[in-house]
Design a protein around this motif. Structure first.
Motif, mmCIF file in Angstrom:
data_model
loop_
_atom_site.group_PDB
_atom_site.id
_atom_site.type_symbol
_atom_site.label_atom_id
_atom_site.label_comp_id
_atom_site.label_asym_id
_atom_site.label_seq_id
_atom_site.Cartn_x
_atom_site.Cartn_y
_atom_site.Cartn_z
ATOM 1 N N GLU A 123 0.617 -1.231 -0.028
ATOM 2 C CA GLU A 123 0.141 0.173 -0.055
ATOM 3 C C GLU A 123 0.641 1.275 0.007
ATOM 4 O O GLU A 123 0.259 2.333 0.269
ATOM 5 N N GLN A 124 2.039 1.144 -0.319
ATOM 6 C CA GLN A 124 3.003 2.067 -0.471
ATOM 7 C C GLN A 124 3.556 2.701 -1.651
ATOM 8 O O GLN A 124 4.113 1.753 -2.230
ATOM 9 N N LEU A 125 3.672 4.119 -2.011
ATOM 10 C CA LEU A 125 4.326 4.534 -3.207
ATOM 11 C C LEU A 125 5.175 5.384 -2.602
ATOM 12 O O LEU A 125 4.889 6.273 -2.021
ATOM 13 N N LYS A 126 6.337 5.501 -3.096
ATOM 14 C CA LYS A 126 7.595 6.431 -2.610
ATOM 15 C C LYS A 126 8.197 7.094 -3.967
ATOM 16 O O LYS A 126 8.848 6.248 -4.917
ATOM 17 N N VAL A 127 8.053 8.297 -4.131
ATOM 18 C CA VAL A 127 8.929 8.914 -5.104
ATOM 19 C C VAL A 127 10.066 9.845 -4.468
ATOM 20 O O VAL A 127 9.605 10.874 -3.630
ATOM 21 N N ALA A 128 11.268 9.509 -4.868
ATOM 22 C CA ALA A 128 12.329 10.153 -4.143
ATOM 23 C C ALA A 128 13.344 11.025 -5.218
ATOM 24 O O ALA A 128 13.815 10.156 -5.879
ATOM 25 N N PHE A 129 13.373 12.175 -5.238
ATOM 26 C CA PHE A 129 14.180 12.841 -6.213
ATOM 27 C C PHE A 129 15.700 12.771 -5.486
ATOM 28 O O PHE A 129 15.892 13.716 -4.446
ATOM 29 N N ASP A 130 16.439 12.043 -6.101
ATOM 30 C CA ASP A 130 17.960 12.327 -5.346
ATOM 31 C C ASP A 130 18.836 13.245 -5.902
ATOM 32 O O ASP A 130 20.121 13.493 -5.489
ATOM 33 N N ARG A 131 18.377 13.919 -6.908
ATOM 34 C CA ARG A 131 19.277 15.313 -7.232
ATOM 35 C C ARG A 131 18.417 16.586 -6.793
ATOM 36 O O ARG A 131 17.214 16.416 -6.828
ATOM 37 N N PRO A 132 19.077 17.559 -6.529
ATOM 38 C CA PRO A 132 18.279 18.546 -6.282
ATOM 39 C C PRO A 132 17.301 19.459 -7.576
ATOM 40 O O PRO A 132 17.764 19.157 -8.646
#
Length: 160
Positions: A123-132
């Protein structure tokens, strides 16, 4: 924090938007699904921009990592391909949710230039921007991540 709050409020894909500590909380319109948007730091750029959201339970686990560097090139030898050059060139794709992946393609195309790390499981979605993220791009990046959330939720609900 005000910039992050404004970016989430500007998206048509967020309802009930409110500051919550050092993050911004919202719901997907017409649903009980919640998301939190936060950043590790905001000055001339936004560092550590992350969207963590609930999606309906369902089949399919996906992990998309940016296709950068030698390690990614080696991992790409065993990845899932979707026959979309924009998406295939942006990420190394792993998982067991081909139908979910195809449902997410339009949102993935929009995110391809930034190529954030994307993880969907349970039930989890994660979007992580590793660049500024440049301040001028903040609203667009937040909206694109929320669009991915909306497509994943719609797919799991059988509407996509």
């Amino acid at each position: 924090m005000q910039l992050l709050l404004a970016a989430v409020q500007a998206s048509t894909l967020a309802a009930d938007v409110q500051a919550s500590g050092d993050a911004v909380a919202c719901t997907l319109p017409f649903s009980e699904l919640t998301a939190t948007v936060h950043a590790q730091g905001i000055d001339e750029v936004v560092r550590g921009l992350t969207v963590e959201a609930r999606v309906p339970a369902g089949e399919g686990r996906l992990e998309l990592t940016p296709e950068r560097g030698l390690g990614a090139a080696v991992a790409a030898l065993r990845e899932i391909e979707v026959d979309d050059a924009t998406v295939d060139n942006a990420w190394v794709i792993r998982g067991d949710g081909p139908a979910l992946l195809l449902a997410l393609l339009p949102a993935l195309r929009a995110l391809a230039l930034a190529a954030p790390v994307i993880h969907v499981e349970g039930e989890q979605l994660k979007v992580a921007f590793d660049r500024p993220v440049a301040l001028i791009e903040l609203g667009g990046r937040v909206h694109d991540a929320l669009a991915l959330w909306e497509r994943a939720a719609s797919f799991r609900l059988g509407a996509a």
